[in-house]
Design an enzyme around this catalytic site. Structure first.
Site, PDB file in Angstrom:
ATOM      1  N   CYS A 150       3.092  -3.038 -16.371  1.00  0.00           N
ATOM      2  CA  CYS A 150       2.773  -3.494 -15.760  1.00  0.00           C
ATOM      3  C   CYS A 150       1.240  -3.367 -15.887  1.00  0.00           C
ATOM      4  O   CYS A 150       0.612  -2.319 -16.324  1.00  0.00           O
ATOM      5  CB  CYS A 150       2.503  -2.909 -13.735  1.00  0.00           C
ATOM      6  SG  CYS A 150       1.464  -3.029 -12.751  1.00  0.00           S
TER       7      CYS A 150
ATOM      8  N   CYS B 149      -3.330  -9.090 -11.620  1.00  0.00           N
ATOM      9  CA  CYS B 149      -2.397  -8.888 -11.767  1.00  0.00           C
ATOM     10  C   CYS B 149      -2.842  -9.146 -14.074  1.00  0.00           C
ATOM     11  O   CYS B 149      -3.365  -9.871 -14.401  1.00  0.00           O
ATOM     12  CB  CYS B 149      -0.999 -10.317 -12.320  1.00  0.00           C
ATOM     13  SG  CYS B 149       0.607  -9.997 -12.916  1.00  0.00           S
TER      14      CYS B 149
END
Length: 305
Positions: A231, A90
């Site tokens: 993101c 991530c």
């Protein structure tokens, strides 16, 4: 004697990178019982703290999946999506975790390594004692294009269908290029991806609009979450797909605008990427979680690259 579990007061923090939000759980000795139900409860905006995912910080030596990386990094990022599923990498999350480790004195400012399920990642948290909201950088490595090549994405309402590029940045992505980001429709519901077996563990989908040679804008449906405000791995995946489509091979710096803010992706001549953007800790507190009692592990210094 078998380990004994009990519910105990546990420190936590909440932070975000471009409004992509995370709960940070320091668990240096690997004693928290972080089940999928617990993750869903904690990330629920109505009954929990509310977040797009959870970052559990564990000493590599105390995390079975990271034990082989203990000589290269002190901390392992155990990332969980909001639906309780496990994530490999991530980009925003690791920057938020790095900020937390520095803000709480667990690591010194500057460059250090963090282990992930996608391997070692190097982060850089500038020494800005008067600015806890400054940018954090992470080296993301070289994106891969594992195929299959003929991926298609259909909006949740079925109105539109596009070809997509399969990109892996430590986690799987399908990148679609559109003229208008509104064409993506309602991203609270997952678009359909074909062929059905292309992403057996789910996929994050980017809808990208080209604003210039080095400027993209995105909307993202993140696997296990829904539409997110930003993101980090998605920004890198979109840049990689854009470079592939345009045949760009020279080093370049890119701006990627998302609903929650702007991220910056730099690409070297060999295709390696760094991701830079804000990483901010907003809240610290205490929650009660199930914890296994056991022997403490020794603390190590943060290795630097």
């Amino acid at each position: 004697m078998n380990p004994v579990s009990r519910t105990v007061a546990t420190p936590f923090a909440k932070g975000h990178g471009c409004a992509n939000s995370f709960i940070v759980l320091p668990d240096p000795h690997g004693r928290l019982r972080l089940t999928a139900d617990t993750v869903r409860s904690l990330t629920d905006p109505h009954t929990g703290a509310g977040a797009d995912g959870i970052l559990r910080a564990v000493h590599c030596a105390a995390a079975p999946e990271a034990a082989t990386m203990a000589g290269h990094a002190e901390w392992f990022m155990d990332y969980r999506n909001a639906d309780g599923s496990v994530g490999g990498m991530c980009g925003n999350g690791i920057r938020v975790l790095a900020r937390y480790l520095v803000d709480t004195g667990r690591c010194e400012p500057g460059a250090f390594a963090i282990a992930t399920r996608a391997g070692i990642r190097h982060v850089d948290v500038p020494d800005r004692s008067d600015d806890l909201r400054g940018p954090v950088t992470v080296a993301m490595g070289v994106p891969e294009f594992p195929g299959p090549d003929r991926i298609t994405v259909t909006t949740s309402g079925g109105e539109s269908r596009w070809p997509a590029t399969h990109v892996d940045v430590g986690n799987p992505h399908a990148v679609v290029f559109v003229d208008d980001l509104a064409d993506a429709g309602d991203l609270s519901i997952a678009p359909t991806v074909e062929p059905a077996g292309a992403y057996p563990f789910g996929v994050t989908i980017e809808f990208a609009a080209v604003r210039g040679a080095d400027h993209l804008a995105l909307r993202v449906h993140e696997r296990g979450v829904g539409e997110t405000r930003a993101c980090g791995t998605g920004a890198c995946a979109a840049v990689a797909a854009h470079r592939r489509h345009t045949g760009q091979t020279d080093p370049a710096d890119y701006r990627v605008d998302l609903p929650g803010g702007t991220l910056y992706v730099s690409v070297t001549a060999d295709g390696a990427m760094t991701l830079t953007g804000p990483a901010i800790i907003t809240t610290m507190g205490v929650i009660r979680l199930a914890r296994t009692q056991g022997r403490r592990q020794p603390r190590k210094a943060c290795p630097v690259r």
